[in-house]
Design an enzyme around this catalytic site. Structure first.
Site, PDB file in Angstrom:
ATOM      1  N   LYS A  48      -4.696   7.943  -7.722  1.00  7.75           N
ATOM      2  CA  LYS A  48      -3.780   7.481  -6.674  1.00  7.75           C
ATOM      3  C   LYS A  48      -2.362   8.026  -6.797  1.00  7.75           C
ATOM      4  O   LYS A  48      -1.832   8.163  -7.886  1.00  7.75           O
ATOM      5  CB  LYS A  48      -3.730   5.948  -6.682  1.00  7.75           C
ATOM      6  CG  LYS A  48      -5.016   5.351  -6.147  1.00  7.75           C
ATOM      7  CD  LYS A  48      -4.879   3.856  -5.965  1.00  7.75           C
ATOM      8  CE  LYS A  48      -4.038   3.525  -4.746  1.00  7.75           C
ATOM      9  NZ  LYS A  48      -3.728   2.102  -4.701  1.00  7.75           N
ATOM     10  N   GLU A  76       7.300   2.458   1.106  1.00  9.77           N
ATOM     11  CA  GLU A  76       6.928   1.038   1.173  1.00  9.77           C
ATOM     12  C   GLU A  76       8.119   0.131   0.883  1.00  9.77           C
ATOM     13  O   GLU A  76       8.325  -0.891   1.539  1.00  9.77           O
ATOM     14  CB  GLU A  76       5.824   0.731   0.158  1.00  9.77           C
ATOM     15  CG  GLU A  76       4.508   1.421   0.453  1.00  9.77           C
ATOM     16  CD  GLU A  76       3.560   1.287  -0.746  1.00  9.77           C
ATOM     17  OE1 GLU A  76       2.952   0.223  -0.876  1.00  9.77           O
ATOM     18  OE2 GLU A  76       3.458   2.239  -1.541  1.00  9.77           O
TER      19      GLU A  76
END
Ligand code: ARG
Length: 454
Positions: free
Chosen positions: A275, A282
């Site tokens: 990932k 965010e």
């Protein structure tokens, strides 16, 4: 016992841990004030000089980290004044002639926000520049344009990016608009009613770089509209930034895979080695909520305040400083992050599943052949259904298949492509490459003239 109570109250009303940030403006305001007092013959020139010199040396102490802020001295005004007494003795007591902490804090806040507002607009400009550079690097990249997050019509990626430039331009304009109202000198309003000395407020305004003076002393000491306006403009800017953040998060997902963010702006997962998380985007999205909260907090704090100054107003700083810092750091990191974004043009194009985004263009084709738009729309929706049932794109249909739906289709329909769709939207503000090129030029020009001004 009483001593403990005293301590409790003192620490409750103290604001130095927050308002020490205003020291530069507080000293700047005090020096201008004392010069004005001397010019008007309210205090002696020699006293004014001593006070001004004392204040300058305090500024040096603070700058050099040698100043000790004390919470028992409550706020920035008293901390500086107390130090001035230590340095020059009782003459220091003349500084506060014809002034109150009420007009003093209003002054400090306005000086602070005038500077911050200009800094904010420069930061927004830097972000615009990053958007423009990304657009220029990917001049001819075509992407699916969306409505309802459904693929709608092809657009140039540059057009999409420049949409954000327009939003941020409105933000800059909004900040400049606020600035006009922030630019009023409140000093000379005293505690609430004005002052009983022959002061020269125009001189003060000119010394401190204000374009005009406030016109009502009661309003001047209790007005925090300029704080709210900055917070509101910030909330809107963060909203724009958050929308951009959301798109970056989506685009960086493996489902979209439209962009890759530079590895320094993403983080890995502690358990899932594959990932790369878009944390910066965010967080900007998340911080937007806090900036909204700061605005709302201030609105609520103000809503029941009778004239004039009330101590509630002291609470304006923590949230304002938080907004200033959050907005500036978010703008800065986005400008830097966008420079690292790599666009996957191929993927954007492949993702325009079949070429159903050309449906409107098929309808427009029929309209040019004299068919009313509503009718053309009906024809194309039937073609769409048919193509999908055959698992074919429009480009994979034969002329014979097209003509089953309308006799107006001719050979040239077979060569209709994304580029034709873009080029057709050659209206001001449209996505035609010619229009986007012009928009880029306009923004470039504006940004480079700003660079010179700085
Ligand atoms: N620390 C105060 C503030 O930030 C300054 C003004 C206090 N005035 C007063 N009369 N207590 O608002």
């Amino acid at each position: 016992m009483l001593k403990d109570k005293d301590k409790l109250v003192r620490s409750y009303v103290a604001s130095i841990s927050v308002d020490h940030r205003l020291w530069r403006y507080d000293i700047e305001g005090s020096i201008a004030h004392v010069r004005m007092l001397a010019k008007q013959g309210i205090i002696a020139d020699s006293d004014a000089t001593k006070i001004a010199e004392g204040l300058s040396s305090i500024a040096e102490e603070i700058e050099g980290g040698r100043f000790q802020f004390k919470s028992e001295l409550e706020d920035i005004h008293m901390n500086i004044e107390a130090r001035l007494f230590e340095k020059i003795g009782s003459i220091a007591g003349k500084l506060h002639t014809g002034r109150s902490r009420n007009d003093q804090i209003a002054l400090d806040m306005r000086l602070f926000l005038k500077e911050e507002t200009k800094r904010t607009t420069r930061r927004i400009n830097d972000l615009q520049l990053s958007l423009v550079e990304l657009a220029e690097k990917n001049r001819s990249v075509i992407m699916p344009g969306y409505t309802h997050l459904q693929q709608a019509q092809p657009v140039l990626l540059a057009h999409h990016l420049l949409a954000y430039c327009d939003m941020f331009q409105r933000d800059i304009d909004r900040f400049y608009d606020c600035l006009e109202r922030t630019d009023a000198l409140p000093l000379g309003s005293g505690a609430l009613a004005g002052v009983a000395y022959p002061i020269d407020r125009e001189f003060l305004a000119q010394q401190l770089g204000f374009s005009h003076i406030s016109t009502n002393s009661l309003d001047a000491v209790s007005d925090r509209d300029f704080v709210i306006e900055y917070e509101a403009a910030s909330a809107i800017t963060m909203m724009h930034l958050s929308r951009l953040a959301e798109e970056i998060v989506l685009w960086a997902s493996s489902e979209f895979s439209f962009v890759k963010i530079g590895s320094s702006f993403t983080t890995g997962s502690s358990i899932m080695p594959q990932k790369r998380n878009p944390d910066v985007a965010e967080l900007a999205r998340g911080k937007t909520g806090r900036v909204y909260g700061n605005l709302l907090g201030m609105m609520v704090a103000m809503k029941s305040l009778p004239l004039a100054y009330n101590r509630d107003l002291q609470e304006d700083k923590e949230s304002l400083f938080d907004t200033v810092d959050t907005l500036n750091s978010s703008l800065e990191i986005f400008a830097a992050m966008l420079k690292t974004v790599e666009v996957n043009a191929r993927r954007m194009r492949d993702d325009m599943e079949k070429d159903y985004l050309l449906a409107t263009d098929l309808a427009d084709y029929l309209v040019k052949k004299g068919i009313p738009f509503r009718e053309a729309h009906g024809v194309v929706s039937k073609i769409s259904e048919y193509a999908q049932s055959q698992d074919k794109g429009f480009g994979e249909l034969s002329l014979e298949e097209y003509r089953r739906f309308s006799r107006s289709f001719e050979e040239d329909i077979l060569s209709l492509g994304m580029e034709d769709s873009l080029a057709a939207r050659d209206v001001a503000g449209g996505t035609a490459p010619r229009q986007v090129e012009r928009a880029l030029e306009r923004i470039r020009e504006k940004l480079s003239s700003l660079k010179e001004e700085r």
